[in-house]
Design an enzyme around this catalytic site. Structure first.
Site, PDB file in Angstrom:
ATOM      1  N   ARG A  50     -26.070 -69.476  -0.760  1.00  0.00           N
ATOM      2  CA  ARG A  50     -25.271 -70.666  -0.818  1.00  0.00           C
ATOM      3  C   ARG A  50     -24.907 -71.168   0.573  1.00  0.00           C
ATOM      4  O   ARG A  50     -24.465 -72.294   0.756  1.00  0.00           O
ATOM      5  CB  ARG A  50     -23.972 -70.352  -1.578  1.00  0.00           C
ATOM      6  CG  ARG A  50     -24.207 -69.917  -2.998  1.00  0.00           C
ATOM      7  CD  ARG A  50     -22.880 -69.620  -3.687  1.00  0.00           C
ATOM      8  NE  ARG A  50     -23.075 -69.218  -5.047  1.00  0.00           N
ATOM      9  CZ  ARG A  50     -22.694 -68.022  -5.517  1.00  0.00           C
ATOM     10  NH1 ARG A  50     -22.116 -67.153  -4.719  1.00  0.00           N
ATOM     11  NH2 ARG A  50     -22.888 -67.704  -6.766  1.00  0.00           N
ATOM     12  N   GLY A  51     -25.067 -70.275   1.570  1.00  0.00           N
ATOM     13  CA  GLY A  51     -24.530 -70.575   2.903  1.00  0.00           C
ATOM     14  C   GLY A  51     -25.098 -71.813   3.565  1.00  0.00           C
ATOM     15  O   GLY A  51     -24.435 -72.441   4.376  1.00  0.00           O
ATOM     16  N   GLU A 107     -31.770 -72.771   6.943  1.00  0.00           N
ATOM     17  CA  GLU A 107     -30.964 -71.542   6.853  1.00  0.00           C
ATOM     18  C   GLU A 107     -29.613 -71.743   7.534  1.00  0.00           C
ATOM     19  O   GLU A 107     -29.504 -72.498   8.500  1.00  0.00           O
ATOM     20  CB  GLU A 107     -31.697 -70.414   7.594  1.00  0.00           C
ATOM     21  CG  GLU A 107     -32.582 -69.548   6.731  1.00  0.00           C
ATOM     22  CD  GLU A 107     -31.805 -68.450   6.023  1.00  0.00           C
ATOM     23  OE1 GLU A 107     -30.596 -68.615   5.757  1.00  0.00           O
ATOM     24  OE2 GLU A 107     -32.424 -67.412   5.733  1.00  0.00           O
ATOM     25  N   ASP A 111     -29.808 -63.321  11.372  1.00  0.00           N
ATOM     26  CA  ASP A 111     -29.142 -62.172  11.967  1.00  0.00           C
ATOM     27  C   ASP A 111     -30.221 -61.146  12.344  1.00  0.00           C
ATOM     28  O   ASP A 111     -30.874 -61.280  13.375  1.00  0.00           O
ATOM     29  CB  ASP A 111     -28.132 -61.666  10.935  1.00  0.00           C
ATOM     30  CG  ASP A 111     -27.244 -60.543  11.424  1.00  0.00           C
ATOM     31  OD1 ASP A 111     -27.131 -60.353  12.641  1.00  0.00           O
ATOM     32  OD2 ASP A 111     -26.646 -59.843  10.584  1.00  0.00           O
ATOM     33  N   THR A 115     -34.122 -61.125   6.123  1.00  0.00           N
ATOM     34  CA  THR A 115     -34.104 -62.086   5.016  1.00  0.00           C
ATOM     35  C   THR A 115     -35.141 -63.178   5.252  1.00  0.00           C
ATOM     36  O   THR A 115     -35.954 -63.486   4.376  1.00  0.00           O
ATOM     37  CB  THR A 115     -32.699 -62.727   4.890  1.00  0.00           C
ATOM     38  OG1 THR A 115     -31.741 -61.684   4.770  1.00  0.00           O
ATOM     39  CG2 THR A 115     -32.617 -63.653   3.691  1.00  0.00           C
ATOM     40  N   ASP A 167     -19.393 -67.673   4.138  1.00  0.00           N
ATOM     41  CA  ASP A 167     -18.203 -67.061   3.539  1.00  0.00           C
ATOM     42  C   ASP A 167     -17.897 -65.699   4.162  1.00  0.00           C
ATOM     43  O   ASP A 167     -18.640 -65.200   5.009  1.00  0.00           O
ATOM     44  CB  ASP A 167     -18.371 -66.926   2.021  1.00  0.00           C
ATOM     45  CG  ASP A 167     -19.320 -65.799   1.651  1.00  0.00           C
ATOM     46  OD1 ASP A 167     -20.259 -65.532   2.424  1.00  0.00           O
ATOM     47  OD2 ASP A 167     -19.132 -65.183   0.597  1.00  0.00           O
TER      48      ASP A 167
HETATM   49  P1  5GP Z   1     -30.464 -61.077   8.114  1.00  0.00           P
HETATM   50  O1  5GP Z   1     -31.399 -60.734   7.005  1.00  0.00           O
HETATM   51  O2  5GP Z   1     -31.049 -62.015   9.124  1.00  0.00           O
HETATM   52  O3  5GP Z   1     -29.868 -59.863   8.741  1.00  0.00           O
HETATM   53  O4  5GP Z   1     -29.188 -61.754   7.449  1.00  0.00           O
HETATM   54  C1  5GP Z   1     -29.184 -63.060   7.035  1.00  0.00           C
HETATM   55  C2  5GP Z   1     -28.049 -63.262   6.062  1.00  0.00           C
HETATM   56  O5  5GP Z   1     -26.923 -62.395   6.326  1.00  0.00           O
HETATM   57  C3  5GP Z   1     -27.530 -64.669   6.214  1.00  0.00           C
HETATM   58  O6  5GP Z   1     -28.267 -65.573   5.427  1.00  0.00           O
HETATM   59  C4  5GP Z   1     -26.095 -64.501   5.775  1.00  0.00           C
HETATM   60  O7  5GP Z   1     -26.028 -64.563   4.365  1.00  0.00           O
HETATM   61  C5  5GP Z   1     -25.716 -63.099   6.207  1.00  0.00           C
HETATM   62  N1  5GP Z   1     -25.012 -63.084   7.496  1.00  0.00           N
HETATM   63  C6  5GP Z   1     -25.447 -62.599   8.667  1.00  0.00           C
HETATM   64  N2  5GP Z   1     -24.546 -62.742   9.650  1.00  0.00           N
HETATM   65  C7  5GP Z   1     -23.488 -63.381   9.068  1.00  0.00           C
HETATM   66  C8  5GP Z   1     -22.216 -63.827   9.572  1.00  0.00           C
HETATM   67  O8  5GP Z   1     -21.843 -63.704  10.739  1.00  0.00           O
HETATM   68  N3  5GP Z   1     -21.395 -64.436   8.669  1.00  0.00           N
HETATM   69  C9  5GP Z   1     -21.739 -64.621   7.364  1.00  0.00           C
HETATM   70  N4  5GP Z   1     -20.847 -65.223   6.562  1.00  0.00           N
HETATM   71  N5  5GP Z   1     -22.925 -64.205   6.859  1.00  0.00           N
HETATM   72  C10 5GP Z   1     -23.790 -63.594   7.715  1.00  0.00           C
END
Ligand code: 5GP
Length: 184
Positions: A50-51, A107, A111, A115, A167
């Protein structure tokens, strides 16, 4: 008078990292680049729920060329073991058949990159004509897998951010018009 809710939130709980004006200015710049790059081409913007939804709606209002939108939702396996294997589950799939389409994935934040990598693999397997990525936020120092990002709004430090669609993992703070960091 200032919105009392925002006043309380700003002063007691959340430190502002990116204020609304800075966000909107950068979004218009991103939209200009996207408009230029997709001139005279079809374009489907795919938002990860949803972000990404707040970002998508501001971005698309600054892109004057015709385009379509669609949504998908994914959830990370967050039991520690599977997160590091980078497995994500599609909880809501696209309605659009993306074969031979120019797809731009929108997106909220990248991070570790797990994902995004998984979602790109899935979408690529459906044979789009092109597949690019636009993220509002990039925590580059946290990256564990290399992923190519075509449009980046802001590089941010390794802090957990909320607001503007993001969130606190309980579903709160998505409605803040800025990106903030929760005080401990
Ligand atoms: P990745 O797979 O790149 O580690 O994580 C991506 C997902 O982690 C993002 O789409 C988000 O949902 C969540 N995420 C990563 N860092 C943050 C952050 O600082 N704040 C929030 N709210 N979600 C995050």
């Amino acid at each position: 008078m200032d919105n009392p809710l925002l006043y309380t939130v700003t002063n007691n709980d959340i430190d502002t990292l990116i204020d609304p004006k800075t966000l909107q200015t950068r979004i218009t710049e991103l939209a200009k680049d996207i408009t230029r790059d997709y001139q005279n081409q079809d374009l489907l913007m795919v938002c990860i729920l949803r972000g990404g939804v707040v970002f998508l709606t501001d971005l698309m209002r600054n892109i004057p060329i015709p385009h379509l939108i669609d949504f998908m939702a994914v959830s990370s396996y967050i039991d520690g073991r599977t997160k590091s294997e980078g497995r994500v589950r599609i909880t809501m799939d696209l309605l659009t058949d993306i074969e031979d389409m120019n797809v731009l994935l929108v997106e909220d934040i990248v991070d570790t990159g797990y994902t995004l990598r998984q979602v790109l693999e899935l979408l690529n397997s459906r044979s789009p004509r092109s597949l690019r990525v636009c993220t509002l936020l990039d925590k580059h120092e946290r990256r564990e897998v290399e992923v190519n990002i075509d449009y980046v709004g802001f590089q941010i430090p390794d802090k957990f951010v909320v607001g503007y669609g993001l969130d606190d993992q309980d579903g709160h703070w998505r409605n803040l018009p800025y990106i903030g960091v929760a005080r401990k």
